[in-house]
Scaffold this active site. Structure first.
Site, PDB file in Angstrom:
ATOM      1  N   GLU A 185      77.160  82.775  51.769  1.00  0.00           N
ATOM      2  CA  GLU A 185      77.381  81.322  51.786  1.00  0.00           C
ATOM      3  C   GLU A 185      78.653  80.978  52.560  1.00  0.00           C
ATOM      4  O   GLU A 185      78.699  79.985  53.287  1.00  0.00           O
ATOM      5  CB  GLU A 185      77.487  80.783  50.351  1.00  0.00           C
ATOM      6  CG  GLU A 185      76.227  80.941  49.506  1.00  0.00           C
ATOM      7  CD  GLU A 185      75.087  80.030  49.935  1.00  0.00           C
ATOM      8  OE1 GLU A 185      75.275  79.237  50.869  1.00  0.00           O
ATOM      9  OE2 GLU A 185      74.007  80.128  49.334  1.00  0.00           O
ATOM     10  N   TRP A 243      71.343  78.011  57.005  1.00  0.00           N
ATOM     11  CA  TRP A 243      71.071  79.144  56.126  1.00  0.00           C
ATOM     12  C   TRP A 243      70.058  80.089  56.777  1.00  0.00           C
ATOM     13  O   TRP A 243      70.127  81.307  56.585  1.00  0.00           O
ATOM     14  CB  TRP A 243      70.556  78.659  54.774  1.00  0.00           C
ATOM     15  CG  TRP A 243      70.258  79.781  53.823  1.00  0.00           C
ATOM     16  CD1 TRP A 243      69.049  80.136  53.322  1.00  0.00           C
ATOM     17  CD2 TRP A 243      71.197  80.707  53.271  1.00  0.00           C
ATOM     18  NE1 TRP A 243      69.169  81.228  52.483  1.00  0.00           N
ATOM     19  CE2 TRP A 243      70.478  81.600  52.441  1.00  0.00           C
ATOM     20  CE3 TRP A 243      72.585  80.869  53.401  1.00  0.00           C
ATOM     21  CZ2 TRP A 243      71.097  82.635  51.732  1.00  0.00           C
ATOM     22  CZ3 TRP A 243      73.190  81.917  52.701  1.00  0.00           C
ATOM     23  CH2 TRP A 243      72.462  82.780  51.882  1.00  0.00           C
ATOM     24  N   TYR A 288      62.077  84.100  50.709  1.00  0.00           N
ATOM     25  CA  TYR A 288      63.352  83.862  50.021  1.00  0.00           C
ATOM     26  C   TYR A 288      63.198  82.708  49.029  1.00  0.00           C
ATOM     27  O   TYR A 288      63.630  82.796  47.873  1.00  0.00           O
ATOM     28  CB  TYR A 288      64.440  83.560  51.051  1.00  0.00           C
ATOM     29  CG  TYR A 288      65.726  83.029  50.460  1.00  0.00           C
ATOM     30  CD1 TYR A 288      66.567  83.854  49.731  1.00  0.00           C
ATOM     31  CD2 TYR A 288      66.083  81.688  50.628  1.00  0.00           C
ATOM     32  CE1 TYR A 288      67.743  83.352  49.172  1.00  0.00           C
ATOM     33  CE2 TYR A 288      67.243  81.185  50.074  1.00  0.00           C
ATOM     34  CZ  TYR A 288      68.072  82.027  49.350  1.00  0.00           C
ATOM     35  OH  TYR A 288      69.228  81.520  48.791  1.00  0.00           O
TER      36      TYR A 288
END
Length: 200
Positions: A48, A56, A26
């Site tokens: 988000e 995350w 990522y």
């Protein structure tokens, strides 16, 4: 050997991504890349928002679950979700089963389309908050990265005024980092210069 092996001596990366291979991938391929697609912006707004209060990495591991639960991030379909869908999604172990976050995702899809109707695209709307081009920082450590900025404050305030939920300034700054409105790769990270060259 995987191309995403953890070896800072060969290819320095922002240290926050070194937990597992998917996280490194990522970082190497998506984080900080300027996004000009409304669908991708919507995807990251959903993710988000879901992250609030979590890491995350937790959300990244559930990304496919969110993709399946939220119609491949097709905001038009999500905006049409009936109220009954909230309870259905509350049973889905592939996502964060938080009723307020699920409701926010559906609400935000509707508000997202209102911005499109008024401005033409969400992309043009959000990029206006950084003057239409990425902000390139020159930070050398994770601790130097801010949690919010005047730009994220202004954007979060405007989104709230338009009825968006679960998108405060900290969450919005994370969105700006993820979608390349801000290039917060550390100065010594190999992606900093690569991302810097990605000018539309």
């Amino acid at each position: 050997m995987s191309p995403y092996q953890i070896n800072q001596s060969e290819k320095f990366r922002c240290p926050w991504c070194l937990g597992f291979e998917e996280y490194i991938k990522y970082h190497d391929e998506e984080w900080g890349v300027p996004v000009y697609s409304d669908k991708v912006h919507f995807e990251f707004l959903v993710l988000e928002s879901a992250q609030a209060g979590l890491s995350w990495s937790t959300i990244l591991k559930k990304r496919e679950g969110y993709r399946n639960a939220f119609a491949q991030f097709d905001y038009k379909q999500v905006a049409d979700f009936p109220d009954s869908m909230v309870q259905e999604l509350m049973q889905d172990s592939g996502i964060i089963r938080n009723k307020m976050k699920i409701e926010a995702a559906i609400n935000n899809a509707r508000r997202f389309m209102e911005i499109q109707a008024n401005v033409g695209s969400f992309t043009s709307y959000i990029w206006d908050f950084v003057g239409g081009k990425p902000i390139h920082s020159n930070i050398k450590s994770i601790g130097e990265a801010p949690a919010t900025t005047p730009e994220s404050d202004n954007l979060a305030k405007d989104l709230k005024s338009k009825g968006f939920k679960f998108l405060g300034s900290t969450t919005i700054y994370a969105h700006m980092q993820a979608t390349g409105l801000v290039n917060d790769h550390l100065q010594q990270c190999f992606r900093h210069q690569e991302v810097k060259r990605m000018i539309k």
